[in-house]
Design a protein around this motif. Structure first.
Motif, short mmCIF file in Angstrom:
data_model
loop_
_atom_site.label_atom_id
_atom_site.label_comp_id
_atom_site.label_asym_id
_atom_site.label_seq_id
_atom_site.Cartn_x
_atom_site.Cartn_y
_atom_site.Cartn_z
N MET A 75 0.83 -1.20 0.00
CA MET A 75 0.00 0.00 0.00
C MET A 75 0.87 1.26 0.00
SD MET A 75 -3.39 -0.78 2.30
CE MET A 75 -2.57 -1.41 3.77
N VAL A 76 2.00 1.20 0.69
CA VAL A 76 2.94 2.33 0.67
C VAL A 76 3.40 2.59 -0.76
CG1 VAL A 76 5.24 3.10 1.38
CG2 VAL A 76 3.72 2.04 3.05
N LEU A 77 3.67 1.52 -1.51
CA LEU A 77 4.13 1.67 -2.89
C LEU A 77 3.07 2.34 -3.77
CD1 LEU A 77 5.85 -1.81 -3.46
CD2 LEU A 77 6.89 0.34 -2.68
N GLY A 78 1.81 2.27 -3.35
CA GLY A 78 0.73 2.89 -4.10
C GLY A 78 0.51 4.35 -3.76
N CYS A 79 1.24 4.85 -2.78
CA CYS A 79 1.11 6.26 -2.39
C CYS A 79 2.05 7.13 -3.24
CB CYS A 79 1.45 6.44 -0.91
SG CYS A 79 0.29 5.61 0.21
N ASP A 80 1.66 8.36 -3.44
CA ASP A 80 2.48 9.30 -4.22
C ASP A 80 3.55 9.95 -3.36
OD1 ASP A 80 0.86 9.23 -6.75
OD2 ASP A 80 -0.67 9.91 -5.34
N ILE A 81 3.21 10.21 -2.11
CA ILE A 81 4.12 10.85 -1.15
C ILE A 81 4.04 10.06 0.14
CG2 ILE A 81 4.47 12.94 0.25
CD1 ILE A 81 3.23 14.49 -2.18
N VAL A 82 5.17 9.83 0.77
CA VAL A 82 5.21 9.01 1.99
C VAL A 82 5.94 9.74 3.10
CG1 VAL A 82 5.90 6.81 3.00
CG2 VAL A 82 5.17 6.90 0.60
N ILE A 83 5.28 9.90 4.23
CA ILE A 83 5.87 10.52 5.41
C ILE A 83 5.87 9.47 6.52
CG2 ILE A 83 5.83 12.52 6.95
CD1 ILE A 83 5.85 13.20 3.93
N ALA A 84 7.02 9.25 7.13
CA ALA A 84 7.15 8.17 8.12
C ALA A 84 7.76 8.66 9.43
CB ALA A 84 8.00 7.05 7.54
N THR A 85 7.38 8.00 10.49
CA THR A 85 8.04 8.24 11.77
C THR A 85 9.43 7.61 11.73
OG1 THR A 85 7.10 6.21 12.70
CG2 THR A 85 5.86 8.24 13.05
N ASP A 86 10.32 8.12 12.56
CA ASP A 86 11.69 7.62 12.52
C ASP A 86 11.84 6.20 13.03
OD1 ASP A 86 11.28 8.18 15.20
OD2 ASP A 86 12.72 9.84 15.27
N ASP A 87 10.79 5.66 13.66
CA ASP A 87 10.85 4.27 14.12
C ASP A 87 10.03 3.34 13.22
OD1 ASP A 87 8.38 5.25 14.83
OD2 ASP A 87 8.43 4.51 16.89
N ALA A 88 9.55 3.83 12.09
CA ALA A 88 8.80 2.99 11.16
C ALA A 88 9.72 1.95 10.53
CB ALA A 88 8.16 3.84 10.07
N ARG A 89 9.15 0.82 10.14
CA ARG A 89 9.90 -0.26 9.50
C ARG A 89 9.11 -0.77 8.31
NH1 ARG A 89 12.90 1.84 12.26
NH2 ARG A 89 14.39 1.03 13.80
N PHE A 90 9.84 -1.11 7.24
CA PHE A 90 9.22 -1.55 6.00
C PHE A 90 9.75 -2.93 5.62
CE2 PHE A 90 9.46 3.00 6.20
CZ PHE A 90 8.25 3.46 5.71
N GLY A 91 8.89 -3.78 5.06
CA GLY A 91 9.37 -5.08 4.65
C GLY A 91 8.33 -5.88 3.88
N LEU A 92 8.82 -6.85 3.11
CA LEU A 92 7.97 -7.78 2.37
C LEU A 92 8.36 -9.20 2.77
CD1 LEU A 92 8.06 -6.01 -1.11
CD2 LEU A 92 6.06 -6.22 0.38
N PRO A 93 7.84 -9.68 3.91
CA PRO A 93 8.29 -10.97 4.46
C PRO A 93 7.50 -12.18 3.97
CG PRO A 93 6.84 -9.89 6.02
CD PRO A 93 6.95 -8.97 4.82
N GLU A 94 6.77 -12.03 2.85
CA GLU A 94 5.89 -13.10 2.41
C GLU A 94 6.60 -14.44 2.23
OE1 GLU A 94 3.60 -9.42 1.15
OE2 GLU A 94 5.68 -10.02 1.46
N ALA A 95 7.83 -14.44 1.72
CA ALA A 95 8.53 -15.69 1.48
C ALA A 95 8.75 -16.50 2.76
CB ALA A 95 9.88 -15.43 0.80
N LYS A 96 8.77 -15.82 3.89
CA LYS A 96 8.96 -16.51 5.16
C LYS A 96 7.77 -17.39 5.54
CE LYS A 96 12.28 -13.47 7.50
NZ LYS A 96 13.21 -14.56 7.88
N VAL A 97 6.60 -17.10 4.94
CA VAL A 97 5.42 -17.91 5.24
C VAL A 97 4.90 -18.60 3.97
CG1 VAL A 97 4.71 -16.58 7.25
CG2 VAL A 97 3.95 -15.85 4.99
N GLY A 98 5.80 -18.76 3.01
CA GLY A 98 5.44 -19.50 1.81
C GLY A 98 4.52 -18.78 0.86
N ARG A 99 4.52 -17.47 0.94
CA ARG A 99 3.68 -16.68 0.05
C ARG A 99 4.53 -15.79 -0.84
NH1 ARG A 99 -2.17 -15.31 2.59
NH2 ARG A 99 -2.75 -17.45 3.06
N LEU A 100 3.86 -14.93 -1.59
CA LEU A 100 4.55 -14.04 -2.52
C LEU A 100 3.99 -12.62 -2.37
CD1 LEU A 100 4.27 -16.27 -5.71
CD2 LEU A 100 6.35 -15.89 -4.38
#
Length: 258
Positions: free
Chosen positions: A113-138
């Motif tokens: 959903m972040v990738l679908g935003c035009d502008i992104v503002i985040a807190t300094d403790d925010a974390r981003f990731g795509l962990p799908e492979a860890k649970v056998g997904r994509l």
């Protein structure tokens, strides 16, 4: 309702409201999001969208794997929204600017959903990731096809092939985030971006967004030769004349969106 929509002064604030589940998206929430995007698209008074999650822990942890409605295997593949995760990751029909207000973890579908935003503002403790492979997904609701177009391929592959998380500062370094601020400053920072956006001509913004989206894969020469309907509409609009007139008269323009 697991998603809240507030419309005020031309700004639509969309909040995923499941803080007890890190704002993970189940089927009900996905349906509500899709309904909200359609409502915003039909409302010509909306000038800007702010997308966020409730609470202080997460923007969204992605798909709710604990939900009984969560699909798997080929059923999961078949159920993917053509507009991407949350109906917004790769949506092509929403032409107003979207600000992602990232107040914590943005994982899996949350990052899509972040990738679908035009502008992104985040807190300094925010974390981003795509962990799908860890649970056998994509990360197939936008992640696999969009991330390597936005950041270096090796960085994108590293994230998706390890499930590791990226810090807000790293995300800003690679251009996924526009600004990183302390949590206490998040509301004020987003408000300044909203103010700047709504001060611009809405048809100009729609044309800019459409052009970015529709020509990113083209060479500069090919992109420059395309006359998109949204571009012609903006150039021939009353607002185009109003902007120049207001500048000459040293006053704020009055945009009419036509």
């Amino acid at each position: 309702m697991t998603v809240q929509l507030i419309l005020k002064d031309g700004v639509a604030t969309v909040t995923i409201n499941r803080p007890d589940r890190m704002n993970a998206v189940d089927q009900e929430t996905a349906e509500q999001l899709e309904s909200i995007w359609q409502k915003i698209e039909a409302d010509t008074s909306v000038r800007c969208v702010v997308l966020t999650g409730a609470g202080e822990r997460a923007f969204s942890a992605g798909a709710d794997l604990k939900s009984e409605s969560d699909a798997s295997g080929l059923e999961y593949w078949a159920s993917v929204n053509p507009n991407g995760f949350g109906g917004i990751a790769s949506r092509q029909t929403l032409n107003v600017p979207i600000i992602g207000k990232i107040n914590g973890f943005a994982l899996g579908g949350g990052m899509e959903m972040v990738l679908g935003c035009d502008i992104v503002i985040a807190t300094d403790d925010a974390r981003f990731g795509l962990p799908e492979a860890k649970v056998g997904r994509l990360p197939m609701a936008g992640g696999m096809t969009m991330l390597q177009r936005m950041i270096p391929e090796k960085i994108a592959a590293g994230l998706m092939m390890t499930g590791r998380m990226m810090s807000a500062s790293e995300a800003k370094h690679y251009g996924l985030v526009n600004a990183v601020v302390p949590r206490a400053d998040l509301d004020a920072e987003v408000a300044t971006w909203v103010k700047d956006i709504v001060s611009c001509a809405p048809l100009s913004l729609a044309s800019i967004k459409r052009t970015i989206r529709d020509t990113a894969h083209l060479s500069i020469e090919a992109a420059s030769s395309i006359n998109l309907p949204s571009t012609l509409r903006a150039l021939l609009s009353e607002d185009s004349e109003e902007g120049v007139t207001a500048f000459r008269e040293k006053r704020a323009p009055v945009w009419r969106g036509k």
